[in-house]
Design a protein around this motif. Sequence first.
Motif, mmCIF file in Angstrom:
data_model
loop_
_atom_site.group_PDB
_atom_site.id
_atom_site.type_symbol
_atom_site.label_atom_id
_atom_site.label_comp_id
_atom_site.label_asym_id
_atom_site.label_seq_id
_atom_site.Cartn_x
_atom_site.Cartn_y
_atom_site.Cartn_z
ATOM 1 N N THR A 98 12.797 0.008 9.062
ATOM 2 C CA THR A 98 14.026 0.451 8.433
ATOM 3 C C THR A 98 14.973 0.850 9.556
ATOM 4 O O THR A 98 14.776 0.489 10.703
ATOM 5 N N VAL A 112 14.821 -1.237 -3.720
ATOM 6 C CA VAL A 112 14.613 -0.185 -2.719
ATOM 7 C C VAL A 112 15.392 1.055 -3.146
ATOM 8 O O VAL A 112 16.587 0.967 -3.432
ATOM 9 N N THR A 135 9.695 -3.181 -1.207
ATOM 10 C CA THR A 135 8.870 -3.525 -0.046
ATOM 11 C C THR A 135 7.667 -4.387 -0.421
ATOM 12 O O THR A 135 6.800 -4.632 0.408
ATOM 13 N N ASP A 186 2.663 -3.699 0.310
ATOM 14 C CA ASP A 186 3.739 -2.818 -0.151
ATOM 15 C C ASP A 186 3.742 -1.585 0.758
ATOM 16 O O ASP A 186 2.908 -1.467 1.668
ATOM 17 N N HIS A 187 4.673 -0.679 0.530
ATOM 18 C CA HIS A 187 4.650 0.635 1.183
ATOM 19 C C HIS A 187 4.280 1.675 0.136
ATOM 20 O O HIS A 187 4.602 1.501 -1.032
ATOM 21 N N MET A 195 7.264 -3.349 7.771
ATOM 22 C CA MET A 195 7.500 -1.923 7.737
ATOM 23 C C MET A 195 8.579 -1.620 8.755
ATOM 24 O O MET A 195 8.305 -1.433 9.924
ATOM 25 N N TRP A 203 9.128 -12.715 -1.058
ATOM 26 C CA TRP A 203 9.526 -11.359 -1.394
ATOM 27 C C TRP A 203 9.565 -11.181 -2.903
ATOM 28 O O TRP A 203 10.053 -12.064 -3.614
ATOM 29 N N ASN A 238 14.387 -3.311 2.940
ATOM 30 C CA ASN A 238 14.911 -1.974 3.239
ATOM 31 C C ASN A 238 16.249 -2.031 3.975
ATOM 32 O O ASN A 238 17.191 -1.314 3.641
ATOM 33 N N GLY A 291 8.130 3.045 -0.908
ATOM 34 C CA GLY A 291 7.670 1.882 -1.662
ATOM 35 C C GLY A 291 7.031 2.351 -2.951
ATOM 36 O O GLY A 291 7.178 3.513 -3.339
ATOM 37 N N CYS A 301 5.174 -7.457 6.749
ATOM 38 C CA CYS A 301 5.826 -6.380 7.492
ATOM 39 C C CYS A 301 7.304 -6.686 7.688
ATOM 40 O O CYS A 301 8.171 -5.856 7.423
ATOM 41 N N GLY A 320 9.130 -6.691 4.099
ATOM 42 C CA GLY A 320 9.408 -5.346 3.581
ATOM 43 C C GLY A 320 10.571 -4.704 4.319
ATOM 44 O O GLY A 320 11.438 -4.056 3.720
ATOM 45 N N SER A 337 14.931 -6.431 11.326
ATOM 46 C CA SER A 337 13.598 -6.152 10.799
ATOM 47 C C SER A 337 12.525 -6.536 11.826
ATOM 48 O O SER A 337 11.564 -5.797 12.051
#
Lengths: 194, 194
Positions: free
Chosen positions: B3, B18, A51, A78-79, B1, A47, B110, A85, B103, B106, B171
């Motif tokens: 949240t 974030v 994101t 990333d987003h 991805m 990380w 979040n 993101g 995924c 990220g 997540s």
Amino acid sequence: MATEATKTRPARGPLNGVDTPTLFGTLDAVKGQPGLAKFQFRARNRWRSGTLSETTIDTFTGAGGEHPHKTTFKMQADHPAVLVGEDRAPLPVEYLLHALATCITGGIANIAAARGVKLTEVESKIEGDIDLLGILGLSKDVRNGYQGIRASFSIKGDAPPEKLQEIVEQSRSRSAVFDVLTNGVPVSLSVNAG
Amino acid sequence: MATEATKTRPARGPLNGVDTPTLFGTLDAVKGQPGLAKFQFRARNRWRSGTLSETTIDTFTGAGGEHPHKTTFKMQADHPAVLVGEDRAPLPVEYLLHALATCITGGIANIAAARGVKLTEVESKIEGDIDLLGILGLSKDVRNGYQGIRASFSIKGDAPPEKLQEIVEQSRSRSAVFDVLTNGVPVSLSVNAG
């Protein structure tokens, strides 16, 4: 990532940038020693911020041994801003579309070479529809992932359209990524926290 | 991805890189207008030579409109020499592991931000086992894709281990890529040949 075994093989030189004699040699080697076909691929991720995270891919196991890639591959995801993101890299779900396109395309090149077909063009467009109500926790009836993916391939070469079409179909039917995406795969997850 | 929606939200500033206020703002906007959650991602690919091909990702649709990415993203995939390629880029199946790691990672950032947890480290290792007897057409009993994928996450931050563990689990449970890989997705393919 797809290829094929054929029973009767005309002697062929390299074609489409595919080293066809080596391809057939590999098939013969694996037929004689099926354990060579067992592979393990791996990725390490770290990380960065928000994101954004970065993956390193450098080794894999297969053909009876451990192999380094020629280069250490690094890639990020990333987003975009609209998904909170900073859009510094493609989205994780976009990489799934990339994996699908490249797997079928690599297979097309191999299969065409094995069949003696010279390709001049292979292009594809992949689209995936996703409703983020699932991910956002706003609906229990909406799945997290893509609801459907559509792939369209355009292929040109020195063979009749039906033969070119068959090559794409053969690649699809032997594609590792197509199989994983359409049929799923068991994924286990462990966590070391603290 | 991934949240999450929470019913009671303490006012929080940005955390872990974030932009938490924007994250909550997005959730509120989508709650009021669920159609905003419909997204389409896309990729275009072009064959280069041998098993090498290149993907371009530049736009997507969502939040009620068409969006350009900040940058046009280009990425390639290839096979290594032992699989009759030139190892100029990662394998398509390695990108699946990258998609999974990024995924979930990220999403961890979040979710931790939304819960007020400051992260100091998130690392993961992903491994996938594949037996190429399927792809090579040498066995009908062996699938083309991965037989199994194992992910291991290591997470550190200013919360007790159980809370950090819960963040990873949340997540995973909201990850688009985890859902696609474990449950599969319908993929249609069309071909334009000649």
